[in-house]
Scaffold this motif. Sequence first.
Motif, PDB file in Angstrom:
ATOM      1  N   ALA A   1      81.157  46.828  41.233  1.00  0.00           N
ATOM      2  CA  ALA A   1      82.219  47.016  42.225  1.00  0.00           C
ATOM      3  C   ALA A   1      81.882  46.189  43.456  1.00  0.00           C
ATOM      4  N   ILE A   2      82.905  45.875  44.237  1.00  0.00           N
ATOM      5  CA  ILE A   2      82.718  45.091  45.462  1.00  0.00           C
ATOM      6  C   ILE A   2      83.407  45.798  46.622  1.00  0.00           C
ATOM      7  N   TRP A   3      82.701  45.840  47.759  1.00  0.00           N
ATOM      8  CA  TRP A   3      83.270  46.399  48.990  1.00  0.00           C
ATOM      9  C   TRP A   3      83.071  45.403  50.127  1.00  0.00           C
ATOM     10  N   THR A   4      83.890  45.540  51.156  1.00  0.00           N
ATOM     11  CA  THR A   4      83.614  44.893  52.431  1.00  0.00           C
ATOM     12  C   THR A   4      83.810  45.943  53.510  1.00  0.00           C
ATOM     13  N   GLN A   5      82.793  46.144  54.312  1.00  0.00           N
ATOM     14  CA  GLN A   5      82.809  47.158  55.376  1.00  0.00           C
ATOM     15  C   GLN A   5      83.252  48.517  54.826  1.00  0.00           C
ATOM     16  N   GLY A   6      82.791  48.852  53.636  1.00  0.00           N
ATOM     17  CA  GLY A   6      83.096  50.144  53.037  1.00  0.00           C
ATOM     18  C   GLY A   6      84.439  50.235  52.348  1.00  0.00           C
ATOM     19  N   ARG A   7      85.231  49.167  52.404  1.00  0.00           N
ATOM     20  CA  ARG A   7      86.563  49.155  51.773  1.00  0.00           C
ATOM     21  C   ARG A   7      86.443  48.607  50.362  1.00  0.00           C
ATOM     22  N   LEU A   8      86.865  49.383  49.368  1.00  0.00           N
ATOM     23  CA  LEU A   8      86.753  48.972  47.973  1.00  0.00           C
ATOM     24  C   LEU A   8      87.719  47.843  47.665  1.00  0.00           C
ATOM     25  N   LEU A   9      87.206  46.757  47.087  1.00  0.00           N
ATOM     26  CA  LEU A   9      88.030  45.597  46.758  1.00  0.00           C
ATOM     27  C   LEU A   9      88.270  45.449  45.263  1.00  0.00           C
ATOM     28  N   VAL A  10      87.205  45.600  44.489  1.00  0.00           N
ATOM     29  CA  VAL A  10      87.273  45.310  43.059  1.00  0.00           C
ATOM     30  C   VAL A  10      86.361  46.278  42.304  1.00  0.00           C
ATOM     31  N   THR A  11      86.776  46.697  41.125  1.00  0.00           N
ATOM     32  CA  THR A  11      85.893  47.391  40.196  1.00  0.00           C
ATOM     33  C   THR A  11      85.948  46.649  38.864  1.00  0.00           C
ATOM     34  N   GLY A  12      84.881  46.746  38.088  1.00  0.00           N
ATOM     35  CA  GLY A  12      84.865  46.028  36.825  1.00  0.00           C
ATOM     36  C   GLY A  12      83.758  46.484  35.905  1.00  0.00           C
ATOM     37  N   GLU A  13      83.748  45.870  34.745  1.00  0.00           N
ATOM     38  CA  GLU A  13      82.741  46.156  33.731  1.00  0.00           C
ATOM     39  C   GLU A  13      82.536  44.895  32.907  1.00  0.00           C
ATOM     40  N   VAL A  14      81.282  44.558  32.663  1.00  0.00           N
ATOM     41  CA  VAL A  14      80.974  43.404  31.838  1.00  0.00           C
ATOM     42  C   VAL A  14      80.095  43.848  30.678  1.00  0.00           C
ATOM     43  N   VAL A  15      80.424  43.387  29.494  1.00  0.00           N
ATOM     44  CA  VAL A  15      79.641  43.701  28.297  1.00  0.00           C
ATOM     45  C   VAL A  15      78.944  42.432  27.837  1.00  0.00           C
ATOM     46  N   ASN A  16      77.611  42.485  27.784  1.00  0.00           N
ATOM     47  CA  ASN A  16      76.811  41.379  27.275  1.00  0.00           C
ATOM     48  C   ASN A  16      76.245  41.754  25.918  1.00  0.00           C
ATOM     49  N   VAL A  17      76.101  40.773  25.056  1.00  0.00           N
ATOM     50  CA  VAL A  17      75.525  40.996  23.737  1.00  0.00           C
ATOM     51  C   VAL A  17      74.205  40.244  23.650  1.00  0.00           C
ATOM     52  N   PHE A  18      73.157  40.952  23.238  1.00  0.00           N
ATOM     53  CA  PHE A  18      71.843  40.351  23.049  1.00  0.00           C
ATOM     54  C   PHE A  18      71.805  39.696  21.677  1.00  0.00           C
ATOM     55  N   VAL A  19      71.387  38.419  21.641  1.00  0.00           N
ATOM     56  CA  VAL A  19      71.365  37.683  20.373  1.00  0.00           C
ATOM     57  C   VAL A  19      69.984  37.092  20.135  1.00  0.00           C
ATOM     58  N   ASP A  20      69.681  36.820  18.880  1.00  0.00           N
ATOM     59  CA  ASP A  20      68.458  36.128  18.518  1.00  0.00           C
ATOM     60  C   ASP A  20      68.506  34.703  19.085  1.00  0.00           C
ATOM     61  N   ALA A  21      67.435  34.257  19.697  1.00  0.00           N
ATOM     62  CA  ALA A  21      67.427  32.959  20.368  1.00  0.00           C
ATOM     63  C   ALA A  21      67.658  31.809  19.405  1.00  0.00           C
ATOM     64  N   HIS A  22      67.309  31.964  18.155  1.00  0.00           N
ATOM     65  CA  HIS A  22      67.406  30.865  17.197  1.00  0.00           C
ATOM     66  C   HIS A  22      68.697  30.910  16.379  1.00  0.00           C
ATOM     67  N   THR A  23      69.062  32.098  15.915  1.00  0.00           N
ATOM     68  CA  THR A  23      70.243  32.200  15.046  1.00  0.00           C
ATOM     69  C   THR A  23      71.523  32.451  15.818  1.00  0.00           C
TER      70      THR A  23
END
Length: 288
Positions: free
Chosen positions: A99-121
Amino acid sequence: MTAPADFTFIHRLRVRWAEVDGQHVVFNGHYLTYLDVAITEFWRHAGLPYPDALAFHQGDMFVRRNLIEYHAPARMDDWLDIGLRCERIGHSSITVAWAIWTQGRLLVTGEVVNVFVDAHTRVPTAVPQAMRDQLAAFARHDNVYRDELGDWTTLQTGASRVRRAVFIEEQGIPESEEWDADDATAVHALVSNLAGLPLATGRLLHLGLPAGQAKVGRLAVLRSSRGTGLGERVLSALMAEARRRELHQVSLHAQLSARAFYEKSGFVAEGPVFNEVGIPHQRMVIRL
């Protein structure tokens, strides 16, 4: 949960002119750039600096999904507080809420999903248990580092790995200039993450010097972990060891770019600037 206190880590940055659009507010696409900056700092401060930590675990991470909701606009010169927390870890996925705020005011909320992968395959694979443990410790605000003090025989593998990355590969110091006989008689400090990834090192010499004196040297922090206090952590451990040995003066040869770092710990410059291994240095001293 959208209050700053609900997040494990907060990163602050300032809106630049180039990020404001024709409507005089931050262009919507820049919020994902802000997330990218902040999540890099999240991993760094969690003791999992990118890319070194992923290489250590023989993996990499790809973004699988981004969700974002806009609540209010940011404008030029706003200071943005970007909060992040690890929301959940699946078999191969790591979900981070933000989430992002400026001076306590909420600007944005979000969610990011990362996937862990084998470095070679590049095939998704299980998130290593050591990474899970590291993130869990960070979420609890526990210590995410392991500190060691010992001789060269004990700490050579980790310390030499950091010194090679910093002095030989990054700064271009000849290998013949990096390794010397003093390593065998010095006290070495090593900071690693909980999985054993070496991140910072330094050494304290006192044998062969005038009585009561010591010299700090070879202090190095991996580039990906700088700005997290690890240099101070190593220096503090070496200074504590000097005091334990009842030494009364510690000197060092500081690269000019690091002079302010040592001054903050009480070291004082002595004498002229000189060249060492092709790099300007300054002798600095502190009396204990």
